[in-house]
Design a protein around this motif. Structure first.
Motif, PDB file in Angstrom:
ATOM      1  N   GLN A  86      -4.190  15.692   0.104  1.00 52.32           N
ATOM      2  CA  GLN A  86      -3.379  14.543   0.531  1.00 52.32           C
ATOM      3  C   GLN A  86      -2.446  14.035  -0.569  1.00 52.32           C
ATOM      4  OE1 GLN A  86      -5.720  11.638   2.613  1.00 52.32           O
ATOM      5  NE2 GLN A  86      -4.482   9.933   1.957  1.00 52.32           N
TER       6      GLN A  86
ATOM      7  N   ASP B 208      -5.299   3.183   7.942  1.00 53.19           N
ATOM      8  CA  ASP B 208      -6.727   2.844   7.939  1.00 53.19           C
ATOM      9  C   ASP B 208      -6.980   1.350   8.113  1.00 53.19           C
ATOM     10  OD1 ASP B 208      -7.420   5.469   7.701  1.00 53.19           O
ATOM     11  OD2 ASP B 208      -8.394   5.294   5.740  1.00 53.19           O
TER      12      ASP B 208
ATOM     13  N   GLY C 190       0.830  -1.209   0.000  1.00 50.48           N
ATOM     14  CA  GLY C 190       0.000   0.000   0.000  1.00 50.48           C
ATOM     15  C   GLY C 190       0.858   1.249   0.000  1.00 50.48           C
TER      16      GLY C 190
ATOM     17  N   SER D 251     -10.036  13.958  -3.269  1.00 50.77           N
ATOM     18  CA  SER D 251     -10.086  14.899  -2.163  1.00 50.77           C
ATOM     19  C   SER D 251     -10.383  14.122  -0.892  1.00 50.77           C
ATOM     20  CB  SER D 251     -11.171  15.941  -2.401  1.00 50.77           C
ATOM     21  OG  SER D 251     -11.054  16.964  -1.454  1.00 50.77           O
TER      22      SER D 251
ATOM     23  N   ASP E 143       2.296  -1.365  -4.594  1.00 46.83           N
ATOM     24  CA  ASP E 143       0.997  -0.678  -4.688  1.00 46.83           C
ATOM     25  C   ASP E 143       0.293  -1.121  -5.957  1.00 46.83           C
ATOM     26  OD1 ASP E 143      -0.481   1.862  -3.277  1.00 46.83           O
ATOM     27  OD2 ASP E 143      -0.982   1.655  -5.397  1.00 46.83           O
TER      28      ASP E 143
ATOM     29  N   GLY F  79      -9.477   9.857   9.566  1.00 47.75           N
ATOM     30  CA  GLY F  79      -8.439   8.855   9.391  1.00 47.75           C
ATOM     31  C   GLY F  79      -8.115   8.141  10.682  1.00 47.75           C
TER      32      GLY F  79
ATOM     33  N   ASP G 144      -1.809   0.422  -7.713  1.00 47.71           N
ATOM     34  CA  ASP G 144      -2.114   1.511  -8.632  1.00 47.71           C
ATOM     35  C   ASP G 144      -0.809   2.036  -9.241  1.00 47.71           C
ATOM     36  OD1 ASP G 144      -3.721   3.297  -9.868  1.00 47.71           O
ATOM     37  OD2 ASP G 144      -4.279   4.425  -8.082  1.00 47.71           O
TER      38      ASP G 144
ATOM     39  N   GLU H 193       1.632  12.777  -0.697  1.00 45.63           N
ATOM     40  CA  GLU H 193       2.036  11.446  -1.172  1.00 45.63           C
ATOM     41  C   GLU H 193       3.043  11.569  -2.324  1.00 45.63           C
ATOM     42  OE1 GLU H 193      -2.229   9.388   0.072  1.00 45.63           O
ATOM     43  OE2 GLU H 193      -1.757   9.661  -2.032  1.00 45.63           O
TER      44      GLU H 193
HETATM   45  C1  LIG Z   1     -13.564  12.852   3.229  1.00 50.24           C
HETATM   46  C2  LIG Z   1     -12.300  12.523   3.979  1.00 50.24           C
HETATM   47  C3  LIG Z   1     -11.589  13.536   4.620  1.00 50.24           C
HETATM   48  C4  LIG Z   1     -10.419  13.257   5.327  1.00 50.24           C
HETATM   49  N1  LIG Z   1      -9.720  14.285   5.915  1.00 50.24           N
HETATM   50  C5  LIG Z   1      -8.543  14.041   6.540  1.00 50.24           C
HETATM   51  C6  LIG Z   1      -7.726  15.103   7.044  1.00 50.24           C
HETATM   52  O1  LIG Z   1      -8.077  16.276   6.919  1.00 50.24           O
HETATM   53  N2  LIG Z   1      -6.536  14.790   7.639  1.00 50.24           N
HETATM   54  C7  LIG Z   1      -6.124  13.479   7.741  1.00 50.24           C
HETATM   55  O2  LIG Z   1      -5.030  13.237   8.292  1.00 50.24           O
HETATM   56  N3  LIG Z   1      -6.872  12.459   7.258  1.00 50.24           N
HETATM   57  C8  LIG Z   1      -8.058  12.706   6.652  1.00 50.24           C
HETATM   58  N4  LIG Z   1      -8.794  11.671   6.120  1.00 50.24           N
HETATM   59  C9  LIG Z   1      -8.350  10.289   6.327  1.00 50.24           C
HETATM   60  C10 LIG Z   1      -7.213   9.888   5.405  1.00 50.24           C
HETATM   61  O3  LIG Z   1      -7.567  10.153   4.054  1.00 50.24           O
HETATM   62  C11 LIG Z   1      -6.949   8.382   5.605  1.00 50.24           C
HETATM   63  O4  LIG Z   1      -6.818   8.113   6.985  1.00 50.24           O
HETATM   64  C12 LIG Z   1      -5.668   7.977   4.885  1.00 50.24           C
HETATM   65  O5  LIG Z   1      -5.815   8.068   3.487  1.00 50.24           O
HETATM   66  C13 LIG Z   1      -5.307   6.534   5.228  1.00 50.24           C
HETATM   67  O6  LIG Z   1      -4.094   6.265   4.606  1.00 50.24           O
HETATM   68  P1  LIG Z   1      -3.621   4.783   4.362  1.00 50.24           P
HETATM   69  O7  LIG Z   1      -2.229   4.889   3.838  1.00 50.24           O
HETATM   70  O8  LIG Z   1      -3.860   3.969   5.585  1.00 50.24           O
HETATM   71  O9  LIG Z   1      -4.607   4.191   3.252  1.00 50.24           O
HETATM   72  P2  LIG Z   1      -4.943   4.699   1.783  1.00 50.24           P
HETATM   73  O10 LIG Z   1      -4.630   6.144   1.625  1.00 50.24           O
HETATM   74  O11 LIG Z   1      -6.331   4.242   1.507  1.00 50.24           O
HETATM   75  O12 LIG Z   1      -3.920   3.917   0.847  1.00 50.24           O
HETATM   76  C14 LIG Z   1      -4.065   2.552   0.569  1.00 50.24           C
HETATM   77  C15 LIG Z   1      -3.141   2.208  -0.593  1.00 50.24           C
HETATM   78  O13 LIG Z   1      -3.084   0.794  -0.717  1.00 50.24           O
HETATM   79  C16 LIG Z   1      -3.144   0.433  -2.087  1.00 50.24           C
HETATM   80  N5  LIG Z   1      -3.717  -0.929  -2.119  1.00 50.24           N
HETATM   81  C17 LIG Z   1      -4.954  -1.322  -1.741  1.00 50.24           C
HETATM   82  N6  LIG Z   1      -5.099  -2.655  -1.865  1.00 50.24           N
HETATM   83  C18 LIG Z   1      -3.910  -3.128  -2.324  1.00 50.24           C
HETATM   84  C19 LIG Z   1      -3.414  -4.443  -2.638  1.00 50.24           C
HETATM   85  N7  LIG Z   1      -4.169  -5.542  -2.496  1.00 50.24           N
HETATM   86  N8  LIG Z   1      -2.144  -4.561  -3.095  1.00 50.24           N
HETATM   87  C20 LIG Z   1      -1.348  -3.456  -3.243  1.00 50.24           C
HETATM   88  N9  LIG Z   1      -1.772  -2.191  -2.953  1.00 50.24           N
HETATM   89  C21 LIG Z   1      -3.029  -2.032  -2.494  1.00 50.24           C
HETATM   90  C22 LIG Z   1      -4.010   1.515  -2.751  1.00 50.24           C
HETATM   91  O14 LIG Z   1      -3.681   1.665  -4.125  1.00 50.24           O
HETATM   92  C23 LIG Z   1      -3.615   2.762  -1.942  1.00 50.24           C
HETATM   93  O15 LIG Z   1      -2.543   3.449  -2.552  1.00 50.24           O
HETATM   94  C24 LIG Z   1      -9.958  11.920   5.402  1.00 50.24           C
HETATM   95  C25 LIG Z   1     -10.662  10.892   4.738  1.00 50.24           C
HETATM   96  C26 LIG Z   1     -11.815  11.187   4.027  1.00 50.24           C
HETATM   97  C27 LIG Z   1     -12.547  10.090   3.282  1.00 50.24           C
END
Ligand SMILES: Cc1cc2nc3c(=O)[nH]c(=O)nc-3n(C[C@H](O)[C@H](O)[C@H](O)COP(=O)(O)OP(=O)(O)OC[C@H]3O[C@@H](n4cnc5c(N)ncnc54)[C@H](O)[C@@H]3O)c2cc1C
Length: 347
Positions: free
Chosen positions: A156, A338, A56, A91, A79, A347, A81, A160
């Protein structure tokens, strides 16, 4: 003026979708694309064991990868993607706190975030037309203890993208795009992953796997993790917009907005002069209806008046969900971001 296309599969997105990329509305954002490079395993068919495999490349996977790269620790990041942000959900995170900014400073990307993003410290809360609360974070006694400001607003995907470039600068971490993990097996000593790519599948082993695949992770099921989920009836619709004449650079929230049927509204400026406005919707609202261009424009007109010139960048409906795992680790697999916990929408 960019057009809004009707969503193909409208639905209330629960926090951050990692699949279901088909949902794209509005002119959207131009995201960078990274090339798929066939890894050596595809031709050698050797199964290589790595100390750390991060699955991820969202904000948490990339932050860990960058921290390891800075320490000179070798790792592989997979990843599915070939870009940052999640297509159709560009967004998401917008507000980054002082603590996060301090971490990005250590990783060497703070200057880029500060240059691109918007610093703010004044927040105002309204009920109807009355301002009922306000704060200025610069007045807090601990404000000067950090060299970073209280908050920076930035989309965000910019953070990244900066992390990806920083990892390339530092070396040590092999980022593999278009590499979807489709299976996991593990024993006491190592984990084995199956990776699907456009050039075929291969196997990879790891002493430690970091699951950073987001809130729709397949790893919970693969590991037998116990997950608790709470769904709320909060429904929201984001409108990312540009104005020819914009409101003050302050965070404004309405707990009851007269221009939104007395429901809540949040309003923030982000990078590129894009304003993120989150409108609370009725619990039974239809996501395809509330994100239709004419309906979004009507909502904006109610708030900013008929003369406001508004350019819609992106629109997306979302719903609240809280989710957490009982254990942060199952065997060789660690849950991060997440996959470990979701507290909508932060998040
Ligand atoms: C409307 C909204 C507003 C938000 N506002 C805020 C804010 O203001 N501040 C803040 O800190 N957070 C905010 N968040 C939360 C934040 O966006 C998430 O907590 C954050 O994106 C989580 O990051 P992550 O790296 O855990 O997962 P993600 O960002 O979901 O990344 C997961 C990655 O894993 C990859 N992936 C998935 N499955 C596989 C697989 N099987 N094999 C390989 N790759 C895979 C995907 O391509 C992706 O790149 C908000 C969320 C939303 C929906």
């Amino acid at each position: 003026m960019p057009e809004i296309n009707s969503p193909t599969h409208p639905a209330w997105r629960e926090n951050a979708p990692a699949h279901g990329y088909e949902f794209t509305v509005g002119a959207s954002y131009a995201l960078p694309e990274y090339p798929f490079m066939a890894p050596p395993e595809l031709t050698s068919h050797a199964v290589v064991r790595h100390a750390i495999v991060i699955v991820g490349g969202g904000i948490t996977g990339l932050t860990l990868a960058c921290s390891l790269a800075r320490l000179g620790v070798q790792a592989v990041l997979l990843d599915e993607d070939n870009t940052v942000g999640v297509k159709g959900a560009s967004s998401r995170g917008i507000c980054y706190t002082q603590k996060s900014l301090e971490i990005f400073h250590r990783l060497g990307i703070y200057e880029r975030i500060a240059k691109k993003g918007i610093q703010w410290s004044v927040g105002r809360t309204f009920a109807g037309r009355d301002e009922i609360y306000s704060f200025d974070l610069r007045e807090q006694s601990n404000f000067n203890l950090s060299t970073q400001p209280p908050f920076i607003n930035i989309q965000q995907f910019y953070i990244e993208g900066f992390l990806v470039e920083r990892i390339h600068e530092l070396g040590h971490v092999d980022i593999r795009w278009k590499s979807r993990v489709t299976a996991l097996q593990q024993n006491n000593e190592f984990a084995a992953l199956t990776v699907q790519t456009p050039a075929g599948s291969y196997h990879i082993e790891a002493d430690h796997v970091i699951d950073a695949t987001g809130c729709t992770t397949p790893f919970h099921a693969w590991c037998g993790a116990t997950v608790h989920t709470k769904r709320g009836d909060d429904r929201w619709c984001i409108a990312d917009v540009r104005f020819s004449k914009h409101p003050p650079v302050e965070r404004h929230t309405w707990i009851e907005a007269p221009f939104n049927e007395n429901r809540a509204v949040w309003q923030h400026l982000m990078a590129d002069n894009v304003w993120r406005i989150d409108y609370q919707m009725a619990p039974n609202a239809d996501p395809s209806y509330v994100s239709r261009e004419d309906v979004v424009r009507e909502r904006l007109t109610h708030q900013f008046g008929p003369d406001a010139q508004v350019d819609i960048v992106w629109v997306g409906p979302y719903a609240y969900r809280s989710q957490w795992v009982d254990q942060m680790r199952v065997g060789r697999v660690f849950f991060m971001g997440d996959t470990a916990k979701v507290v909508s929408p932060f998040g």
